[in-house]
Design an enzyme around this catalytic site. Sequence first.
Site, short mmCIF file in Angstrom:
data_model
loop_
_atom_site.label_atom_id
_atom_site.label_comp_id
_atom_site.label_asym_id
_atom_site.label_seq_id
_atom_site.Cartn_x
_atom_site.Cartn_y
_atom_site.Cartn_z
N MET A 18 11.20 27.92 21.00
CA MET A 18 11.66 29.30 21.20
C MET A 18 10.60 30.12 21.91
O MET A 18 9.41 29.98 21.61
CB MET A 18 11.99 29.94 19.85
CG MET A 18 12.97 29.16 19.00
SD MET A 18 13.31 30.00 17.44
CE MET A 18 14.23 28.72 16.57
N SER A 56 15.27 19.43 11.51
CA SER A 56 14.53 20.38 12.35
C SER A 56 13.17 20.67 11.73
O SER A 56 13.09 21.12 10.58
CB SER A 56 15.32 21.68 12.47
OG SER A 56 14.52 22.69 13.05
N HIS A 88 14.24 16.86 15.43
CA HIS A 88 14.76 17.98 16.22
C HIS A 88 13.67 19.03 16.35
O HIS A 88 13.15 19.54 15.34
CB HIS A 88 15.99 18.57 15.54
CG HIS A 88 16.67 19.63 16.36
ND1 HIS A 88 17.52 19.34 17.41
CD2 HIS A 88 16.61 20.98 16.30
CE1 HIS A 88 17.97 20.46 17.94
NE2 HIS A 88 17.42 21.48 17.30
#
Length: 218
Positions: free
Chosen positions: A36, A7, A32
């Site tokens: 948000m 990530s 990844h």
Amino acid sequence: MTIIAPSILSADFSRLGEEIKRIEEAGADWVHIDVMDGRFVPNLTFGAPVVKKIRPHTKMFFDCHLMVENPENYVEDFVAAGADMIVVHVETTKHLHRLIQSIHEHGIKAGVALNPATSLSTIEEILPYVDMVLIMSVNPGFGGQQFIATMVKKIACLKEMITKLQRDVFIQVDGGINAQTAKQVIDAGANVLVAGSFIYGAQDIKKAIAELKSYPLI
């Protein structure tokens, strides 16, 4: 072999291109990308424009995890930016089948994610249509959280559901993944691991990735 998807939430945002090159050279498989919106989760990261900027830096598979409300509004932007897969939360949209269908119509893979408190029963009807299910093993919004141990049983139950369907569906796990928890989730049936701080915080990224890949798939 297990697919490792670091990530970039744990990367140095000031040099994302270099940070992606680091994981690519160290043996990672996917990138990844945690998106948000500050509404569905209590944090704000980046959107499609950032994905578009980093796309020329690698040919790695871009796994875009949309932790946003009304994700159907962003599909076209992320497809245009270079996403190879878009993963949406079952909790964020009223018409999940339509959304999964829309993602596929853009020629990329589609996945569905579940928060720790969300039951597997919510995806029974959509499971035949998705390429991947993402089990959140922490509450989404921040990196570096502790793994929720009860998610191991949830992963095993999901594996049983997929086996009964006789389909190839990736099981991805995101949250608190390290050398110890990786073995637990792989033994339960996971085959795609998202790891942020464990990889980007390691002194030797290549060694960290190799360790996560060392456990045989069930």
